[in-house]
Enzyme design. Structure first.
Site, PDB file in Angstrom:
ATOM      1  N   CYS A   1       6.531  50.990  25.044  1.00 58.85           N
ATOM      2  CA  CYS A   1       5.255  51.170  25.759  1.00 58.85           C
ATOM      3  C   CYS A   1       5.194  50.265  26.989  1.00 58.85           C
ATOM      4  CB  CYS A   1       4.081  50.853  24.847  1.00 58.85           C
ATOM      5  SG  CYS A   1       4.012  51.865  23.361  1.00 58.85           S
TER       6      CYS A   1
HETATM    7  C1  BEZ Z   1       7.416  50.740  21.181  1.00 56.76           C
HETATM    8  O1  BEZ Z   1       6.714  50.891  22.176  1.00 56.76           O
HETATM    9  O2  BEZ Z   1       8.536  50.275  21.269  1.00 56.76           O
HETATM   10  C2  BEZ Z   1       6.905  51.174  19.831  1.00 56.76           C
HETATM   11  C3  BEZ Z   1       5.562  51.266  19.584  1.00 56.76           C
HETATM   12  C4  BEZ Z   1       5.111  51.647  18.340  1.00 56.76           C
HETATM   13  C5  BEZ Z   1       6.010  51.928  17.327  1.00 56.76           C
HETATM   14  C6  BEZ Z   1       7.376  51.842  17.595  1.00 56.76           C
HETATM   15  C7  BEZ Z   1       7.834  51.484  18.844  1.00 56.76           C
END
Ligand code: BEZ
Length: 211
Positions: free
Chosen positions: A45
């Site tokens: 994210c």
């Molecule tokens: C990420 O942004 O890396 C992420 C967010 C939520 C669950 C798994 C990965």
């Protein structure tokens, strides 16, 4: 029922990093990109929201405003923006909804409980100036989105909305486009002065019309 292409994008009023915003009023006459991410302070994210921020100008050239959503509070978004700026070179420069009550997430079906029970997955809604949903994308948490692809589909939507054309496989801005099979050859000659080539009566290609 899930939001479908052609539906009016549900309006909402929500707290964001840029104050209280009502979606339809915020978008005005612009196109909109409404997207959700699973959680603040997570790696994928951070890269995605940073790239949306870095490339805000490319969306603006396409008359497209950005607005993001997650179930984290606005105060968390603001703190996270510092990390995005530090690691991605640009902090948040578009509103990010703090949807702790899941109002927006539920309205748009952004929570897919079999993937993640308590947070939004990576959804994308392209909304036209008529407030209709033009395109939707959904990605799981461990696959980051491709901003080039999102810009590409906005180009394709805007071009096909303005001319009687569709875009072929792997099309990108500047490539040939397909003339609507509903147009006669005579009509196509008038509408596409750059000419066209006919591979099949239903498959006629013309240079991209001027925007
Ligand atoms: C990420 O942004 O890396 C992420 C967010 C939520 C669950 C798994 C990965």
């Amino acid at each position: 029922m899930a939001i479908q292409l052609g539906d009016t994008a549900p309006d909402f009023t929500a707290e964001t990093t840029e104050g209280q915003i009502s979606l339809h009023e915020y978008l005005g006459e612009s196109w909109g990109l409404l997207f959700s991410h699973p959680a603040d302070f997570t790696p994928v994210c951070t890269t995605e929201l940073g790239d949306f921020a870095r490339r805000k100008g490319e969306f603006a050239k396409r008359n497209t405003k950005l607005i993001g959503v997650s179930v984290d509070p606005v105060e968390s978004h603001r703190r996270w923006s510092n990390d995005i700026a530090e690691t991605q070179g640009q902090g948040l420069n578009y509103p990010l909804v703090g949807d702790e009550g899941r109002t927006v997430a539920d309205l748009y079906g952004m929570i897919h409980p079999k993937a993640i029970e308590t947070a939004t997955v990576r959804t994308v809604f392209v909304i036209g100036p008529d407030k209709k949903v033009k395109l939707t994308l959904t990605y799981p948490a461990n696959v980051g989105r491709n901003v080039d692809e999102i810009l590409r589909v906005i180009d394709a939507l805007q071009l096909s909305g303005a001319h009687a054309v569709s875009t072929p496989v792997n099309w990108k801005d500047g490539d040939e486009v397909i003339i609507s099979p509903a147009l006669s050859d005579d009509e196509a000659k008038k509408r596409f002065p750059k000419g066209f080539r006919t591979l099949k009566p239903y498959l006629r290609l013309t240079p991209q019309p001027d925007k």
